[in-house]
Each structure stands twice: as C-alpha cells, then as structure tokens.
Design a protein around this motif. Structure first.
Motif, PDB file in Angstrom:
ATOM      1  N   GLY A 277      46.613  37.988  44.555  1.00 14.59           N
ATOM      2  CA  GLY A 277      46.942  37.225  45.542  1.00 14.59           C
ATOM      3  C   GLY A 277      46.035  36.440  46.230  1.00 14.59           C
ATOM      4  N   ARG A 278      44.831  36.976  45.995  1.00 15.10           N
ATOM      5  CA  ARG A 278      43.595  36.166  46.276  1.00 15.10           C
ATOM      6  C   ARG A 278      43.205  34.859  45.922  1.00 15.10           C
ATOM      7  NH1 ARG A 278      40.453  40.171  49.337  1.00 15.10           N
ATOM      8  NH2 ARG A 278      39.360  38.210  50.076  1.00 15.10           N
ATOM      9  N   CYS A 279      43.919  34.439  44.967  1.00 12.74           N
ATOM     10  CA  CYS A 279      43.781  33.103  44.338  1.00 12.74           C
ATOM     11  C   CYS A 279      44.263  31.800  45.266  1.00 12.74           C
ATOM     12  CB  CYS A 279      44.530  33.096  42.999  1.00 12.74           C
ATOM     13  SG  CYS A 279      44.338  31.586  41.955  1.00 12.74           S
TER      14      CYS A 279
END
Length: 300
Positions: A277-279
């Motif tokens: 989800g940090r992409c």
C-alpha cells in the motif's frame, strides 16, 4: 565434429539489487524476477527476437548486450558460430536499478558457454565473473546474477572476487519501480570524488552490520541499510525515489535505493504484503523473494 551443442538452449537469470544502502560497489542481492534467454547456433546470420521489458527500444542486432556478451564468451572459448538465433523474454525493468544490464551480460555469457560442448569446463564461473565484470565495469550486480543469494564482492584490476554470505530464510524484499528510468552513468556522475574519513568509517560500519543483519540479526536491518556515500548525492536525478526512501525510513522500514536507482527496495523479515500500500501512484510494486540459484540452464 561440431564444437557446438545441439540447441536451442534456455537460461534464466535473476534481477539483482546492488549497494543495498551502504554496500556501494561491493554488496549485491539476487531477486526472484527473471529474464529468459533462448539461444541456438544456426548456419548463418543473426536473429534477435524480443518481448517484454524494453522490447520496443532495444537493438535487434550485434549491439544487443546479450549478443555482445555471447560473442565475448565465444571468443574466450576460441569458437565462432556461423549464425545465431536469440530469443529474449525480459521481465526485469530496464534502467531501474534492478540489474537488467548485468542480467543480459551474465545471461549471454552463460548461454554461450552452454551452446559449446564442454563449455562449462572451459569457461568456469570464475572466468565468467571476470568477463562479466570487465563488460559491466564492477561486480556488485553481475556476481549475484551469476551465483545467486547475497554476495560480497570486489575487484582490483584483473583480481575479481565474490563470496556468498548467508541470508536468513525469512528475509524478502518489496521493490517499488517508478515509470521512468535513470542511467547509471548519470547517477554516478553526481557522486563526489572524495568524502570525509569519518563518513567513510560510518558507512563501513553499516555495510559490515548489513552482512550480519541479512545473515540472521534481522532486527538490525533498518540501522544496517543507512547509507552515507551515495544516495543523497543522487537525489537531483531521482527526487521522488529519495522522498519515498525518507518516508519509508521515517516509519522504521529498511528502505534504500536499489543500485543506481530509481527503484526503491525495502528489505523485511515480516509480511511484505503489508508494504504494498506504500506504492506511489503510477509506480509498480513487486514482492520478491531472494533468488539463491543465480543464472541457470533450464532443462526442457
């Protein structure tokens, strides 16, 4: 009797991440993302067929890096094929800091020796490492592509060495790949010619700690991936990558610039799924295990 083995021959070669933060030009890790190369000696000509990453812009003649590496291996083996067919399926992103050029070099050398009868005996892994380093310029990507796993390596003129170090079984990585690449030459051009002795000493300590951290002291991965030598100097060429590194590290994650960038790699001993989800928008995230095999010939 022909010196060439019957083809086609298929090899797979892994992506790699060099430097790993403080290990500038001396540490590299093979990752479970592979290019596939298929080669065959034919009666005449050269045919290069490409698909996947870079297929729309890579050359399809003698300039192709795999072909150049194959020619170098054939020269070392004192043979000259009358013709070649090369088919490449590229999965490693090009010019992103994941060792695409090293994969081409190591894959081409391995493919050529597999196409020669007794080629592996005449051109062993030590010879392949020397040839690959001469073509690439430094061994920190070619060594893990050849040997797999986590490699400590270096070279001094003709003296090139590579030693595998342990990797704890729960270590994996997530690679955040941006849409645009950065050339290694541009990234290297931003580095200073000298750094203070204290900075070099601090970086040496982190690189030594990284060997222990990857080998089992995984609670030290965050501290061990702190870099003092190259990443911040390269920020003008990849500001979004450095911003992502800073953001991830502010949350205690072992984030670093992969190779010369601009891919950002996070080393973890936890669940990599939680990192996806940090992409950033427009980037691509890859969950990657450590590849322990290195380049290999595929037996069909």
């Amino acid at each position: 009797m022909s010196p060439f083995a019957p083809g086609p021959v298929t090899v797979e070669v892994p992506a790699t991440s060099a430097n790993l933060g403080p290990g500038f030009d001396c540490l590299g890790l093979a990752l479970d993302l592979h290019d596939t190369l298929v080669g065959e000696v034919v009666d005449s000509g050269l045919v290069v067929e490409l698909e996947g990453e870079g297929a729309d812009r890579l050359p399809r003649d003698e300039r192709h890096l795999v072909v150049r590496a194959m020619r170098r291996a054939f020269e070392a083996l004192s043979v000259e094929p009358p013709g070649l067919v090369l088919r490449a399926v590229n999965r490693i992103p090009q010019s992103r800091g994941l060792g695409s050029s090293s994969a081409a070099i190591v894959g081409g050398l391995a493919l050529a020796r597999a196409l020669v009868v007794d080629g592996a005996e005449a051109l062993d892994d030590a010879a392949v490492l020397r040839l690959a380093t001469a073509l690439e310029g430094h061994p920190d990507n070619v060594a893990p592509a050849l040997h797999g796993g986590f490699v400590v390596c270096g070279h001094d003129g003709a003296d090139t060495w590579a030693v595998n170090a342990p990797v704890a079984p729960d270590v994996s990585a997530v690679a955040f790949v941006p849409p645009d690449g950065v050339s290694t030459e541009m990234a290297r051009g931003l580095l200073p010619a000298e750094v203070p002795h204290a900075v070099a000493a601090a970086n040496t300590g982190r690189a030594a700690l990284l060997v222990a951290a990857l080998g089992g002291a995984t609670d030290q991965l965050f501290r061990a991936t702190e870099d003092f030598l190259h990443q911040e100097f390269r920020a003008p060429a990849m500001p979004e990558s450095l911003a992502l590194v800073h953001s991830l590290r502010s949350d205690g994650l072992a984030a670093l610039v992969s190779g010369a960038g601009p891919t950002v790699l996070v080393l973890t001993d936890g669940d990599p799924e939680a990192l996806l989800g940090r992409c950033p928008d427009g980037w691509v995230a890859h969950r990657l295990a450590v590849d322990h095999a290195g380049v290999r010939t595929v037996v069909s």
